[in-house]
Scaffold this active site. Structure first.
Site, PDB file in Angstrom:
ATOM      1  N   ARG A  44      -8.802  -0.251   5.431  1.00 42.32           N
ATOM      2  CA  ARG A  44      -8.001   0.560   4.850  1.00 42.32           C
ATOM      3  C   ARG A  44      -6.270   0.181   4.257  1.00 42.32           C
ATOM      4  NH1 ARG A  44      -5.306   4.941   8.085  1.00 42.32           N
ATOM      5  NH2 ARG A  44      -3.863   5.445   6.336  1.00 42.32           N
ATOM      6  N   ASP A  98       5.333   0.513  11.970  1.00 44.00           N
ATOM      7  CA  ASP A  98       3.793  -0.396  11.252  1.00 44.00           C
ATOM      8  C   ASP A  98       4.184  -1.753  11.870  1.00 44.00           C
ATOM      9  OD1 ASP A  98       3.094   1.845   9.929  1.00 44.00           O
ATOM     10  OD2 ASP A  98       3.516   1.224   8.322  1.00 44.00           O
ATOM     11  N   LYS A 134       1.073  -1.435   0.181  1.00 42.03           N
ATOM     12  CA  LYS A 134      -0.160  -0.218  -0.060  1.00 42.03           C
ATOM     13  C   LYS A 134       0.977   1.530   0.071  1.00 42.03           C
ATOM     14  CE  LYS A 134      -0.870   1.647   4.335  1.00 42.03           C
ATOM     15  NZ  LYS A 134      -1.237   2.908   4.720  1.00 42.03           N
ATOM     16  N   ASN A 135       1.935   1.301   0.607  1.00 39.11           N
ATOM     17  CA  ASN A 135       2.682   2.899   1.388  1.00 39.11           C
ATOM     18  C   ASN A 135       4.002   3.140  -0.025  1.00 39.11           C
ATOM     19  OD1 ASN A 135       0.741   3.471   3.221  1.00 39.11           O
ATOM     20  ND2 ASN A 135       2.696   2.608   4.617  1.00 39.11           N
ATOM     21  N   ASP A 164       5.416  19.947   7.792  1.00 39.99           N
ATOM     22  CA  ASP A 164       6.204  21.302   7.747  1.00 39.99           C
ATOM     23  C   ASP A 164       6.999  20.978   7.255  1.00 39.99           C
ATOM     24  OD1 ASP A 164       6.635  19.361   9.533  1.00 39.99           O
ATOM     25  OD2 ASP A 164       8.295  20.759  10.600  1.00 39.99           O
ATOM     26  N   LEU A 165       7.694  19.670   7.337  1.00 38.06           N
ATOM     27  CA  LEU A 165       8.904  19.364   5.875  1.00 38.06           C
ATOM     28  C   LEU A 165       8.941  19.317   4.581  1.00 38.06           C
ATOM     29  CD1 LEU A 165      10.333  17.156   8.464  1.00 38.06           C
ATOM     30  CD2 LEU A 165      10.991  19.301   8.664  1.00 38.06           C
ATOM     31  N   ILE A 207       8.694   6.689  16.539  1.00 34.03           N
ATOM     32  CA  ILE A 207       8.565   7.237  15.559  1.00 34.03           C
ATOM     33  C   ILE A 207       7.734   8.423  15.359  1.00 34.03           C
ATOM     34  CG2 ILE A 207       8.235   7.383  12.714  1.00 34.03           C
ATOM     35  CD1 ILE A 207      10.487   6.461  14.024  1.00 34.03           C
ATOM     36  N   ARG A 236      -4.286  10.420   4.933  1.00 27.69           N
ATOM     37  CA  ARG A 236      -3.066  11.297   4.767  1.00 27.69           C
ATOM     38  C   ARG A 236      -2.413  11.296   3.669  1.00 27.69           C
ATOM     39  NH1 ARG A 236      -1.493  14.304   8.772  1.00 27.69           N
ATOM     40  NH2 ARG A 236       0.921  13.731   7.887  1.00 27.69           N
ATOM     41  N   ARG A 279       0.983  13.953  13.062  1.00 28.82           N
ATOM     42  CA  ARG A 279       1.492  14.281  11.584  1.00 28.82           C
ATOM     43  C   ARG A 279       0.978  15.501  10.708  1.00 28.82           C
ATOM     44  NH1 ARG A 279      -0.172   8.354   9.833  1.00 28.82           N
ATOM     45  NH2 ARG A 279       1.352   8.349   8.268  1.00 28.82           N
ATOM     46  N   CYS A 324      -3.505  12.300  13.066  1.00 31.79           N
ATOM     47  CA  CYS A 324      -4.674  10.930  13.570  1.00 31.79           C
ATOM     48  C   CYS A 324      -4.450  10.340  14.967  1.00 31.79           C
ATOM     49  CB  CYS A 324      -4.612  10.069  12.333  1.00 31.79           C
ATOM     50  SG  CYS A 324      -2.564   9.315  12.166  1.00 31.79           S
TER      51      CYS A 324
HETATM   52  N1  EPU Z   1       7.075  14.818  10.860  1.00 36.51           N
HETATM   53  C1  EPU Z   1       7.079  15.789  10.626  1.00 36.51           C
HETATM   54  N2  EPU Z   1       7.129  16.621   9.958  1.00 36.51           N
HETATM   55  C2  EPU Z   1       6.674  16.560   8.511  1.00 36.51           C
HETATM   56  C3  EPU Z   1       6.552  15.263   8.315  1.00 36.51           C
HETATM   57  C4  EPU Z   1       6.216  14.198   8.850  1.00 36.51           C
HETATM   58  O1  EPU Z   1       7.152  16.643  12.060  1.00 36.51           O
HETATM   59  O2  EPU Z   1       6.474  17.240   7.505  1.00 36.51           O
HETATM   60  C5  EPU Z   1       7.250  13.582  11.591  1.00 36.51           C
HETATM   61  C6  EPU Z   1       5.694  12.557  11.327  1.00 36.51           C
HETATM   62  O3  EPU Z   1       4.607  13.400  12.426  1.00 36.51           O
HETATM   63  C7  EPU Z   1       6.323  11.188  12.798  1.00 36.51           C
HETATM   64  C8  EPU Z   1       7.972  11.114  11.504  1.00 36.51           C
HETATM   65  O4  EPU Z   1       8.117  13.013  11.470  1.00 36.51           O
HETATM   66  O5  EPU Z   1       6.402  11.391  13.781  1.00 36.51           O
HETATM   67  C9  EPU Z   1       8.341  10.661  10.651  1.00 36.51           C
HETATM   68  O6  EPU Z   1       7.015  10.424  10.191  1.00 36.51           O
HETATM   69  P1  EPU Z   1       6.876  10.495   8.369  1.00 36.51           P
HETATM   70  O7  EPU Z   1       6.962  11.650   7.646  1.00 36.51           O
HETATM   71  O8  EPU Z   1       8.188   9.435   8.214  1.00 36.51           O
HETATM   72  O9  EPU Z   1       5.697   9.511   7.810  1.00 36.51           O
HETATM   73  P2  EPU Z   1       4.733   9.521   6.991  1.00 36.51           P
HETATM   74  O10 EPU Z   1       5.474   9.963   5.912  1.00 36.51           O
HETATM   75  O11 EPU Z   1       2.853  10.327   6.792  1.00 36.51           O
HETATM   76  C10 EPU Z   1       4.497   6.683   6.459  1.00 36.51           C
HETATM   77  C11 EPU Z   1       4.112   5.545   6.252  1.00 36.51           C
HETATM   78  C12 EPU Z   1       3.004   5.521   7.598  1.00 36.51           C
HETATM   79  C13 EPU Z   1       4.483   5.443   8.464  1.00 36.51           C
HETATM   80  C14 EPU Z   1       5.073   6.322   8.334  1.00 36.51           C
HETATM   81  C15 EPU Z   1       6.838   5.962   9.630  1.00 36.51           C
HETATM   82  C16 EPU Z   1       2.521   6.399   3.760  1.00 36.51           C
HETATM   83  C17 EPU Z   1       1.443   6.378   2.982  1.00 36.51           C
HETATM   84  N3  EPU Z   1       3.034   6.195   5.373  1.00 36.51           N
HETATM   85  O12 EPU Z   1       4.022   7.858   7.049  1.00 36.51           O
HETATM   86  O13 EPU Z   1       2.794   4.123   7.360  1.00 36.51           O
HETATM   87  O14 EPU Z   1       3.879   4.569   9.998  1.00 36.51           O
HETATM   88  O15 EPU Z   1       5.712   6.037   7.046  1.00 36.51           O
HETATM   89  O16 EPU Z   1       7.061   4.463   8.531  1.00 36.51           O
HETATM   90  O17 EPU Z   1       4.046   5.642   3.667  1.00 36.51           O
HETATM   91  C18 EPU Z   1       0.792   3.127   7.608  1.00 36.51           C
HETATM   92  O18 EPU Z   1       0.882   2.505   6.821  1.00 36.51           O
HETATM   93  O19 EPU Z   1      -0.315   2.538   8.428  1.00 36.51           O
HETATM   94  C19 EPU Z   1       1.076   4.042   8.331  1.00 36.51           C
HETATM   95  C20 EPU Z   1       1.151   4.516   9.226  1.00 36.51           C
END
Ligand code: EPU
Length: 427
Positions: free
Chosen positions: A403, A311, A22-23, A127-128, A333, A95, A124, A119
């Site tokens: 999902r 995950d 999925k991801n 900003d980055l 994380i 998201r 989440r 969520c």
């Molecule tokens: N973060 C920030 N600012 C940003 C982006 C991230 O502070 O701009 C923080 C987040 O709040 C978190 C950490 O950085 O504390 C890591 O977040 P990341 O951006 O890596 O997560 P994501 O890209 O939103 C993806 C997966 C998630 C998985 C995480 C970590 C997808 C669609 N989602 O989320 O998958 O848990 O990486 O590996 O790829 C799931 O499939 O159940 C799921 C939640």
């Protein structure tokens, strides 16, 4: 809302085939926005987030076609992009909709997407993603819950040096896509190295992107003025495969897991081995797990890839409840990813939470009861707990599991689990 009814105590035996990730499928579908030519994806999992992404892309005027129902083949053709804004009702459920931002602003110099909310697992922020796009010359504003990103005077994004303050998976993917169509060279530091990021790089290269550094924290992207169509097969879902590893182990069964990539599960396999679970890598796409009567507590801390995936944390916690001794589980994380622990405690697990650490004392005799799923992976942890609990477990709010897990009830039943879906019972 659907629920699952599980009658625990049956060892799982047989073969289970893993679907596409999925991801990985989500960013690869969004990458189709980068070109007017068709992108064909194979091995797309049949899960609700994919349907949501398809609807979102269609909203942005892409033509999304599938070849059979349920389909694992998608063709997405974004001949032109409109400036329609997807309704919050659509975006709020997923998201990953933020993944349309980078490609849309790179292709048309303008993007307008709903700001994803927090969520259950944490705030989440994005900003980055936004800071990186700003460094590349985009003007980003937020108003009324929506994000507007535009490149001044209808120009192109410019290559830039971006060092992510924190490793972000979708952030890395969003900026990779944007940089592929930017003017000049972008160097991204502190990138996510997840296999799903590498899968995206492989598709982007087939589309004509020039990217170096795959699998490392530094990616160099030489922007091109146009990308073209391509065909790609999505990698297997390592979290689905890891979940079935735990299912085989926790039920004291014997499962052969096919269509997977054991190389993507090194940290999970190493951790399960420490906990006394025998995992055999049969070949490059097959693993076998057998139950062990000697599960032992083993500490684990989630990390970015190649570490133990957040995950898989809820699923590992379910296993730890059955192990002899103490397992200290650290979550680094997300700030709030222990919601499943209190539900497992209601089933009889002995867990205490101390900030970002959960201390699990085992083995505990779990007994079935009514529990509530709070997010996708928490639901998987509760299903695993239900498979080993005595009596009947009812899991409410299983839309979370739909999902991201393909046909989970059917796959578990095929290897002997006593699980059924109860349709449409309101909670
Ligand atoms: N973060 C920030 N600012 C940003 C982006 C991230 O502070 O701009 C923080 C987040 O709040 C978190 C950490 O950085 O504390 C890591 O977040 P990341 O951006 O890596 O997560 P994501 O890209 O939103 C993806 C997966 C998630 C998985 C995480 C970590 C997808 C669609 N989602 O989320 O998958 O848990 O990486 O590996 O790829 C799931 O499939 O159940 C799921 C939640």
């Amino acid at each position: 809302m659907d629920k699952f009814r599980i009658r625990g105590g049956k060892p799982l035996h047989g073969k289970v085939a893993i679907g596409g990730a999925k991801n990985s499928a989500l960013p690869l579908m969004a990458a189709a926005l980068l070109t007017p030519e068709p992108i064909t994806l194979h091995n797309v999992p049949t899960v609700r987030d994919i349907v949501t992404m398809a609807k979102l892309l269609a909203f942005m005027s892409a033509r999304v076609s599938t070849q059979d129902i349920p389909s694992t083949h998608y063709t997405i053709e974004a001949a032109s992009l409109n400036d329609a804004v997807a309704p919050y009702e659509l975006v709020k459920t997923m998201r990953a909709s933020i993944l349309t931002l980078g490609p849309a602003v790179a292709r048309s110099g303008y993007a307008h997407v709903s700001l994803p909310g927090g969520c259950a697992i944490g705030a989440r922020p994005v900003d980055l993603h936004l800071a990186a796009l700003e460094k590349m010359g985009a003007e980003v504003t937020t108003e009324h819950g929506y994000l507007f990103a535009r490149v001044p005077k209808g120009g192109r994004l410019k290559g830039a040096n971006v060092a992510f303050e924190k490793i972000t998976v979708t952030g890395t993917e969003n900026i990779l896509m944007a940089a592929s169509l930017a003017d000049g060279v972008t160097v991204l530091e502190n990138c996510a190295r997840e296999p799903e990021v590498t899968d995206l790089i492989h598709l982007l290269r087939k589309m004509g992107a020039q990217i170096e550094g795959e699998g490392t924290p530094v990616l160099t992207i030489r922007g091109v003025s146009a990308l073209h169509g391509a065909t790609h097969s999505i990698i297997p879902d390592r979290i689905e495969a890891g979940t079935f590893l735990v299912a085989g182990a926790i039920t004291n069964g014997d499962l052969t897991i096919t269509n997977c990539n054991p190389a993507h599960l090194s940290a999970v396999i190493a951790q399960l081995t420490r906990a006394g679970v025998p995992v055999e890598i049969c070949d490059a796409t097959t693993m076998r797990v057998r139950g062990s009567k000697n599960l032992v507590g083993a500490d684990m801390t989630t990390q970015e890839y190649p570490g133990f995936a957040t995950d898989m944390q809820a699923q590992y916690m379910a296993l730890a409840t059955q192990a002899q001794g103490t397992s200290v589980i650290g979550e680094t994380i997300f700030e709030n990813r222990f919601l499943h622990a209190s539900e497992m405690m209601r089933m009889g697990a002995n867990i205490s939470i101390d900030g970002h650490r959960a201390v699990v004392h085992g083995p505990a005799k779990l007994s079935g009861t009514m529990v509530q799923a709070s997010d996708l992976r928490a639901s998987a942890g509760l299903v695993l707990a239900g498979l080993v609990a005595e009596g009947e477990t009812i899991i409410d709010r299983v839309y979370h599991i739909d999902r991201g897990y393909e046909q989970i009830v059917e796959k578990l039943r095929a290897v002997g689990a006593n699980i059924e879906r109860i349709h449409g019972v309101s909670s």
